[in-house]
Design a protein around this motif. Structure first.
Motif, PDB file in Angstrom:
ATOM      1  N   ASP A 221       0.850  -1.189   0.000  1.00  0.00           N
ATOM      2  CA  ASP A 221       0.000   0.000   0.000  1.00  0.00           C
ATOM      3  C   ASP A 221       0.884   1.236   0.000  1.00  0.00           C
ATOM      4  N   THR A 222       0.297   2.383  -0.312  1.00  0.00           N
ATOM      5  CA  THR A 222       1.056   3.635  -0.262  1.00  0.00           C
ATOM      6  C   THR A 222       0.414   4.565   0.762  1.00  0.00           C
ATOM      7  N   PRO A 223       1.228   5.264   1.549  1.00  0.00           N
ATOM      8  CA  PRO A 223       0.690   6.168   2.569  1.00  0.00           C
ATOM      9  C   PRO A 223       0.191   7.477   1.957  1.00  0.00           C
ATOM     10  N   ALA A 224      -0.413   8.298   2.785  1.00  0.00           N
ATOM     11  CA  ALA A 224      -0.870   9.614   2.348  1.00  0.00           C
ATOM     12  C   ALA A 224       0.303  10.415   1.782  1.00  0.00           C
ATOM     13  N   ASN A 225       0.028  11.122   0.702  1.00  0.00           N
ATOM     14  CA  ASN A 225       1.004  12.008   0.060  1.00  0.00           C
ATOM     15  C   ASN A 225       2.211  11.279  -0.519  1.00  0.00           C
ATOM     16  N   TRP A 226       2.104   9.955  -0.686  1.00  0.00           N
ATOM     17  CA  TRP A 226       3.220   9.166  -1.198  1.00  0.00           C
ATOM     18  C   TRP A 226       3.689   9.676  -2.549  1.00  0.00           C
TER      19      TRP A 226
ATOM     20  N   GLU B 115       9.533   6.858  -2.286  1.00  0.00           N
ATOM     21  CA  GLU B 115       9.349   6.891  -0.838  1.00  0.00           C
ATOM     22  C   GLU B 115       8.947   5.511  -0.310  1.00  0.00           C
ATOM     23  N   PRO B 116       9.105   5.285   0.999  1.00  0.00           N
ATOM     24  CA  PRO B 116       8.718   3.982   1.569  1.00  0.00           C
ATOM     25  C   PRO B 116       7.236   3.684   1.361  1.00  0.00           C
ATOM     26  N   VAL B 117       6.928   2.398   1.306  1.00  0.00           N
ATOM     27  CA  VAL B 117       5.544   1.946   1.149  1.00  0.00           C
ATOM     28  C   VAL B 117       5.114   1.230   2.417  1.00  0.00           C
ATOM     29  N   LEU B 118       3.822   1.000   2.526  1.00  0.00           N
ATOM     30  CA  LEU B 118       3.265   0.326   3.698  1.00  0.00           C
ATOM     31  C   LEU B 118       3.102  -1.163   3.435  1.00  0.00           C
ATOM     32  N   ILE B 119       3.371  -1.965   4.445  1.00  0.00           N
ATOM     33  CA  ILE B 119       3.168  -3.403   4.300  1.00  0.00           C
ATOM     34  C   ILE B 119       1.889  -3.799   5.036  1.00  0.00           C
TER      35      ILE B 119
ATOM     36  N   HIS C  62       0.286 -13.300  17.512  1.00  0.00           N
ATOM     37  CA  HIS C  62       1.688 -13.710  17.396  1.00  0.00           C
ATOM     38  C   HIS C  62       2.381 -12.902  16.303  1.00  0.00           C
ATOM     39  N   GLY C  63       1.673 -12.699  15.184  1.00  0.00           N
ATOM     40  CA  GLY C  63       2.256 -11.923  14.094  1.00  0.00           C
ATOM     41  C   GLY C  63       2.506 -10.489  14.497  1.00  0.00           C
ATOM     42  N   ALA C  64       1.611  -9.922  15.306  1.00  0.00           N
ATOM     43  CA  ALA C  64       1.791  -8.549  15.782  1.00  0.00           C
ATOM     44  C   ALA C  64       3.027  -8.435  16.661  1.00  0.00           C
ATOM     45  N   GLU C  65       3.264  -9.454  17.473  1.00  0.00           N
ATOM     46  CA  GLU C  65       4.439  -9.450  18.347  1.00  0.00           C
ATOM     47  C   GLU C  65       5.727  -9.563  17.537  1.00  0.00           C
ATOM     48  N   ASP C  66       5.682 -10.388  16.483  1.00  0.00           N
ATOM     49  CA  ASP C  66       6.871 -10.585  15.655  1.00  0.00           C
ATOM     50  C   ASP C  66       7.152  -9.394  14.745  1.00  0.00           C
ATOM     51  N   ARG C  67       6.091  -8.699  14.339  1.00  0.00           N
ATOM     52  CA  ARG C  67       6.263  -7.632  13.359  1.00  0.00           C
ATOM     53  C   ARG C  67       7.290  -6.593  13.800  1.00  0.00           C
ATOM     54  N   MET C  68       7.304  -6.251  15.064  1.00  0.00           N
ATOM     55  CA  MET C  68       8.209  -5.216  15.549  1.00  0.00           C
ATOM     56  C   MET C  68       9.670  -5.663  15.521  1.00  0.00           C
ATOM     57  N   LYS C  69       9.898  -6.973  15.286  1.00  0.00           N
ATOM     58  CA  LYS C  69      11.263  -7.500  15.273  1.00  0.00           C
ATOM     59  C   LYS C  69      11.748  -7.804  13.860  1.00  0.00           C
ATOM     60  N   GLU C  70      10.927  -7.501  12.859  1.00  0.00           N
ATOM     61  CA  GLU C  70      11.221  -7.948  11.498  1.00  0.00           C
ATOM     62  C   GLU C  70      12.045  -6.958  10.665  1.00  0.00           C
TER      63      GLU C  70
ATOM     64  N   THR D 158       3.996   1.504  14.966  1.00  0.00           N
ATOM     65  CA  THR D 158       3.355   0.552  15.868  1.00  0.00           C
ATOM     66  C   THR D 158       3.160  -0.733  15.079  1.00  0.00           C
ATOM     67  N   TRP D 159       2.656  -1.780  15.697  1.00  0.00           N
ATOM     68  CA  TRP D 159       2.632  -3.111  15.075  1.00  0.00           C
ATOM     69  C   TRP D 159       1.846  -3.161  13.761  1.00  0.00           C
ATOM     70  N   TYR D 160       0.853  -2.302  13.591  1.00  0.00           N
ATOM     71  CA  TYR D 160       0.041  -2.352  12.365  1.00  0.00           C
ATOM     72  C   TYR D 160       0.428  -1.287  11.343  1.00  0.00           C
ATOM     73  N   LEU D 161       1.405  -0.438  11.677  1.00  0.00           N
ATOM     74  CA  LEU D 161       1.815   0.651  10.787  1.00  0.00           C
ATOM     75  C   LEU D 161       3.313   0.588  10.545  1.00  0.00           C
ATOM     76  N   CYS D 162       3.691  -0.146   9.506  1.00  0.00           N
ATOM     77  CA  CYS D 162       5.106  -0.365   9.199  1.00  0.00           C
ATOM     78  C   CYS D 162       5.384  -0.058   7.737  1.00  0.00           C
ATOM     79  N   LYS D 163       6.568   0.498   7.503  1.00  0.00           N
ATOM     80  CA  LYS D 163       6.974   0.876   6.151  1.00  0.00           C
ATOM     81  C   LYS D 163       8.241   0.136   5.756  1.00  0.00           C
ATOM     82  N   LYS D 164       8.444   0.061   4.445  1.00  0.00           N
ATOM     83  CA  LYS D 164       9.685  -0.484   3.925  1.00  0.00           C
ATOM     84  C   LYS D 164      10.039   0.213   2.622  1.00  0.00           C
ATOM     85  N   LYS D 165      11.308   0.172   2.285  1.00  0.00           N
ATOM     86  CA  LYS D 165      11.772   0.676   0.990  1.00  0.00           C
ATOM     87  C   LYS D 165      11.659  -0.436  -0.028  1.00  0.00           C
TER      88      LYS D 165
END
Length: 220
Positions: free
Chosen positions: A178-183, A187-191, A198-206, A212-219
């Motif tokens: 997904d793409t964030p506002a004003n993308w 620029e980084p995109v949203l996953i 369990h996935g929420a707990e792991d997400r912060m370590k990935e 936060t656990w549901y709002l993560c970006k990547k290049k």
């Protein structure tokens, strides 16, 4: 050439919705007869304007034309429409070139019988029973509707935003992100957020950039 079965996915008023197959049609344009399905394999922007020889519409056509190469390099075809006749369209594009120096390189549908405009829900009776409003439909290469937007009569379209939206659609389709506002491109995109605790707990370590656990970006 319009059939009732081609409206499958929309409502009974011919309203076109995101995700449905774009209804096919055949129409007369300033570049000769065209059939929408002939554009299959390319992205398409189908857009309507209220009338030829009007100020806002003229500025839009000038800007679409000036940016034509940007659409072309993205593999996007432009297809304009109003319910003016073919001679009016031809005279208008010649007038635009004469007075602005800008050549209009894309076809304009002469929808005198309003069939295409009504098929696509471009005519809004609260505004006019005859003239289409400013409508934009972005279709993907499979002729699936990806975006629909309507503008008030007095508000000209932002071509920068249409180009940005196309770039975002390309990225979303290709990478399943997904793409964030004003993308903007680069620029980084949203996953996609995790769907389990369990996935929420792991997400912060990935290794993603996470607010936060549901709002993560990547290049990309």
């Amino acid at each position: 050439m319009i059939s009732g079965e081609q409206l499958t996915g929309g409502d009974q008023c011919g309203r076109i919705t995101i995700g449905m197959m774009a209804p096919d049609f055949e129409a007369i344009t300033t570049h000769g007869k065209v059939k929408l399905s002939d554009y299959k394999g390319s992205w398409v922007i189908l857009f309507s304007h209220p009338a030829d020889f009007t100020p806002v519409c003229t500025t839009e056509f000038v800007e679409f034309s000036r940016r034509f190469d940007e659409f072309e390099k993205r593999g996007v075809k432009l297809l304009g429409l109003s319910v003016d006749g073919l001679n009016s369209h031809i005279a208008w594009v010649r007038d635009i070139e004469e007075h602005t120096g800008v050549h209009v390189p894309f076809p304009i549908i002469a929808d005198l019988d309003t069939k295409v405009a009504r098929l696509y829900g471009m005519i809004h009776p609260q505004i006019s029973h005859i003239m289409p409003i400013r409508s934009v439909f972005i279709l993907d290469p499979k002729m699936i509707v990806k975006m629909v937007i309507f503008y008030p009569t007095g508000v000209g379209r932002n071509i920068d935003e249409l180009v940005r939206t196309l770039d975002a659609l390309f990225v979303v389709d290709k990478y399943r992100v997904d793409t964030p506002a004003n993308w903007q491109p680069g620029e980084p995109v949203l996953i996609e957020p995790p769907h389990t605790q369990h996935g929420a707990e792991d997400r912060m370590k990935e290794g993603y950039e996470c607010t936060t656990w549901y709002l993560c970006k990547k290049k990309l």
